[in-house]
Write an enzyme that holds these catalytic residues in place. Structure first.
Site, PDB file in Angstrom:
ATOM      1  N   GLY A  46     -83.671 -19.684  16.856  1.00 52.42           N
ATOM      2  CA  GLY A  46     -85.023 -19.162  16.739  1.00 52.42           C
ATOM      3  C   GLY A  46     -85.944 -20.233  16.204  1.00 52.42           C
ATOM      4  O   GLY A  46     -85.481 -21.223  15.619  1.00 52.42           O
ATOM      5  N   GLN A  51     -93.234 -23.454  11.627  1.00 52.12           N
ATOM      6  CA  GLN A  51     -92.236 -24.522  11.453  1.00 52.12           C
ATOM      7  C   GLN A  51     -92.625 -25.798  12.191  1.00 52.12           C
ATOM      8  O   GLN A  51     -92.104 -26.874  11.874  1.00 52.12           O
ATOM      9  CB  GLN A  51     -90.855 -24.055  11.941  1.00 52.12           C
ATOM     10  CG  GLN A  51     -90.254 -22.968  11.077  1.00 52.12           C
ATOM     11  CD  GLN A  51     -88.883 -22.577  11.566  1.00 52.12           C
ATOM     12  OE1 GLN A  51     -88.756 -21.759  12.460  1.00 52.12           O
ATOM     13  NE2 GLN A  51     -87.843 -23.178  11.019  1.00 52.12           N
ATOM     14  N   CYS A  88     -81.585 -22.407   8.341  1.00 56.37           N
ATOM     15  CA  CYS A  88     -82.962 -22.550   8.809  1.00 56.37           C
ATOM     16  C   CYS A  88     -83.201 -23.998   9.183  1.00 56.37           C
ATOM     17  O   CYS A  88     -82.811 -24.901   8.433  1.00 56.37           O
ATOM     18  CB  CYS A  88     -83.938 -22.123   7.707  1.00 56.37           C
ATOM     19  SG  CYS A  88     -85.668 -22.214   8.208  1.00 56.37           S
ATOM     20  N   LEU A  89     -83.833 -24.223  10.314  1.00 59.28           N
ATOM     21  CA  LEU A  89     -84.120 -25.594  10.753  1.00 59.28           C
ATOM     22  C   LEU A  89     -85.059 -26.300   9.776  1.00 59.28           C
ATOM     23  O   LEU A  89     -85.105 -27.529   9.754  1.00 59.28           O
ATOM     24  CB  LEU A  89     -84.722 -25.586  12.162  1.00 59.28           C
ATOM     25  CG  LEU A  89     -83.763 -25.096  13.263  1.00 59.28           C
ATOM     26  CD1 LEU A  89     -84.501 -24.949  14.585  1.00 59.28           C
ATOM     27  CD2 LEU A  89     -82.575 -26.026  13.404  1.00 59.28           C
ATOM     28  N   HIS A 130     -85.714 -13.031  10.301  1.00 61.75           N
ATOM     29  CA  HIS A 130     -85.866 -14.384   9.734  1.00 61.75           C
ATOM     30  C   HIS A 130     -87.143 -15.030  10.272  1.00 61.75           C
ATOM     31  O   HIS A 130     -87.933 -15.609   9.506  1.00 61.75           O
ATOM     32  CB  HIS A 130     -84.615 -15.209  10.097  1.00 61.75           C
ATOM     33  CG  HIS A 130     -84.665 -16.660   9.746  1.00 61.75           C
ATOM     34  ND1 HIS A 130     -83.839 -17.225   8.791  1.00 61.75           N
ATOM     35  CD2 HIS A 130     -85.421 -17.687  10.220  1.00 61.75           C
ATOM     36  CE1 HIS A 130     -84.095 -18.527   8.700  1.00 61.75           C
ATOM     37  NE2 HIS A 130     -85.051 -18.834   9.564  1.00 61.75           N
ATOM     38  N   GLU A 131     -87.356 -14.926  11.593  1.00 64.70           N
ATOM     39  CA  GLU A 131     -88.553 -15.537  12.192  1.00 64.70           C
ATOM     40  C   GLU A 131     -89.818 -14.810  11.738  1.00 64.70           C
ATOM     41  O   GLU A 131     -90.840 -15.443  11.454  1.00 64.70           O
ATOM     42  CB  GLU A 131     -88.477 -15.518  13.723  1.00 64.70           C
ATOM     43  CG  GLU A 131     -87.292 -16.226  14.341  1.00 64.70           C
ATOM     44  CD  GLU A 131     -87.010 -17.589  13.768  1.00 64.70           C
ATOM     45  OE1 GLU A 131     -87.941 -18.251  13.286  1.00 64.70           O
ATOM     46  OE2 GLU A 131     -85.828 -17.986  13.762  1.00 64.70           O
ATOM     47  N   HIS A 134     -90.980 -16.064   8.525  1.00 59.55           N
ATOM     48  CA  HIS A 134     -91.697 -17.346   8.594  1.00 59.55           C
ATOM     49  C   HIS A 134     -93.204 -17.134   8.801  1.00 59.55           C
ATOM     50  O   HIS A 134     -94.016 -17.917   8.295  1.00 59.55           O
ATOM     51  CB  HIS A 134     -91.178 -18.200   9.750  1.00 59.55           C
ATOM     52  CG  HIS A 134     -89.972 -19.032   9.435  1.00 59.55           C
ATOM     53  ND1 HIS A 134     -89.977 -20.005   8.454  1.00 59.55           N
ATOM     54  CD2 HIS A 134     -88.738 -19.082   9.991  1.00 59.55           C
ATOM     55  CE1 HIS A 134     -88.774 -20.603   8.428  1.00 59.55           C
ATOM     56  NE2 HIS A 134     -87.998 -20.050   9.349  1.00 59.55           N
TER      57      HIS A 134
END
Ligand code: GNR
Ligand code: NI
Length: 155
Positions: A46, A51, A88-89, A130-131, A134
């Site tokens: 995702g 981000q 997480c990226l 999660h997204e 963000h």
């Protein structure tokens, strides 16, 4: 291929509230395409627009079944509970245990600004939540049960 730079924890943009998208235009189409390119290159499941430094309420996911774009998402309903590993990226090389709902129903706009509603479970539900976090400046360590663990340490 439009690979964008992924912002990492400590970057203030990750803590800001993203703004609703008002129209689908070339700029937003390129952004979504670049988000997919960037997510696949980083081997993530995702990616949310903040981000890559863009404060718009857009995220993309691909948890193995199908790539999906969510614009101006709203969480309508959640059910149950799951505890599992989350990464997480924007927090490279780490993971932690996070408890989230097992099931989520979300309403959003697609690439044509048409509304859709989707119910997801398991990893896909975890990913959507999660997204969505963000877009509200929330990162998984805010919700983690235990400590942030180095990926290396356990493998
Ligand atoms: O690649 C990712 N893996 C992942 C694993 C468990 C729960 C959520 C995720 S999302 C993450 C990519 C990312 O940082 N998206 O914002
Ligand atoms: Ni993330």
């Amino acid at each position: 291929m439009g690979i964008r730079k992924i912002r990492t924890m400590g970057d203030e943009i990750l803590r800001k509230i993203a703004k609703p998208v008002t129209e689908m235009n070339l700029r937003n189409k390129v952004l979504v395409k670049d988000m997919f390119d960037t997510m696949y290159k980083a081997e993530g499941v995702g990616l949310a627009a903040p981000q890559v430094g863009i404060l718009k309420r857009i995220f993309v996911i691909d948890c193995g079944e199908h790539p999906l774009v969510f614009i101006n998402p709203e969480i309508l309903e959640t059910e149950g509970e799951q505890t599992g590993e989350e990464g997480c990226l924007s927090i490279p090389g780490k993971h932690a245990q996070v408890t989230r709902p097992m099931k989520v129903t979300v309403r959003a706009l697609d690439m044509n600004m048409n509304e859709f509603t989707l119910t997801a479970e398991g990893l896909e539900a975890r990913c959507i939540l999660h997204e969505n976090d963000h877009l509200n400046g929330v990162l998984y360590p805010d919700k983690a049960e235990g400590p942030l663990v180095d990926n290396e340490a356990e493998e």
